[in-house]
Design a protein around this motif. Sequence first.
Motif, short mmCIF file in Angstrom:
data_model
loop_
_atom_site.label_atom_id
_atom_site.label_comp_id
_atom_site.label_asym_id
_atom_site.label_seq_id
_atom_site.Cartn_x
_atom_site.Cartn_y
_atom_site.Cartn_z
N TYR A 32 13.26 -3.51 -8.49
CA TYR A 32 12.54 -2.17 -8.07
C TYR A 32 11.86 -2.20 -6.60
O TYR A 32 11.10 -3.33 -6.60
CB TYR A 32 11.56 -1.58 -9.22
N ALA A 33 11.83 -1.37 -5.93
CA ALA A 33 11.07 -1.33 -4.67
C ALA A 33 9.64 -0.64 -5.41
O ALA A 33 9.65 -0.32 -6.41
CB ALA A 33 11.38 -0.48 -3.62
N MET A 34 8.48 -1.04 -4.65
CA MET A 34 7.00 -0.88 -5.34
C MET A 34 6.35 0.00 -4.06
O MET A 34 6.71 -0.25 -2.97
CB MET A 34 6.31 -1.94 -5.66
N GLY A 35 5.51 0.99 -4.52
CA GLY A 35 4.90 1.88 -3.62
C GLY A 35 3.41 1.98 -4.05
O GLY A 35 3.24 1.86 -5.10
N TRP A 53 12.43 -4.55 -2.96
CA TRP A 53 12.56 -5.39 -4.17
C TRP A 53 12.41 -6.74 -3.85
O TRP A 53 11.94 -7.51 -4.42
CB TRP A 53 14.09 -5.19 -4.91
N SER A 54 12.86 -7.19 -2.48
CA SER A 54 12.75 -8.61 -2.23
C SER A 54 11.47 -8.94 -1.42
O SER A 54 11.22 -10.15 -1.24
CB SER A 54 13.87 -8.98 -1.20
N GLY A 55 10.93 -7.97 -1.02
CA GLY A 55 9.70 -7.97 -0.24
C GLY A 55 9.96 -8.26 1.38
O GLY A 55 8.98 -8.37 2.13
N GLY A 56 11.18 -8.03 1.63
CA GLY A 56 11.63 -8.45 3.10
C GLY A 56 11.29 -7.12 3.88
O GLY A 56 11.24 -7.36 5.21
#
Length: 121
Positions: A32-35, A53-56
């Motif tokens: 998941y992406a996070m917000g 999701w990767s932090g990139g």
Amino acid sequence: QVQLVESGGGLVQAGGSLRLSCAASGRTFSSYAMGWFRQAPGKEREFVAAISWSGGSTYYTDSVKGRFTISRDNAKNTVYLQMNSLKPEDTAVYYCAAGPVSSSSSAYPYWGQGTQVTVSS
């Protein structure tokens, strides 16, 4: 299913710093992406920052660019929001959310309970 629990809020003077954490349960956190969103009294919930999701890839609303940093540690199932140079207008309940990358709160299906951040002048 993802359960989210925020921590790290509190009272700080203007110009100070806080680091919010959002711990997630569930084995699918890294997918998941996070917000981070915030809601001040009498105002609508607003987007603060998001991370892929990767932090990139990271995204910020203009008012926090250069002051806030979002990051994640997928090994710890945790996302962070480092907040520096805090201003009284940053006072709000801060929520983390899991879902697709978006600045729209309606895109996120999973939410934490929120943590209060109060910045005194």
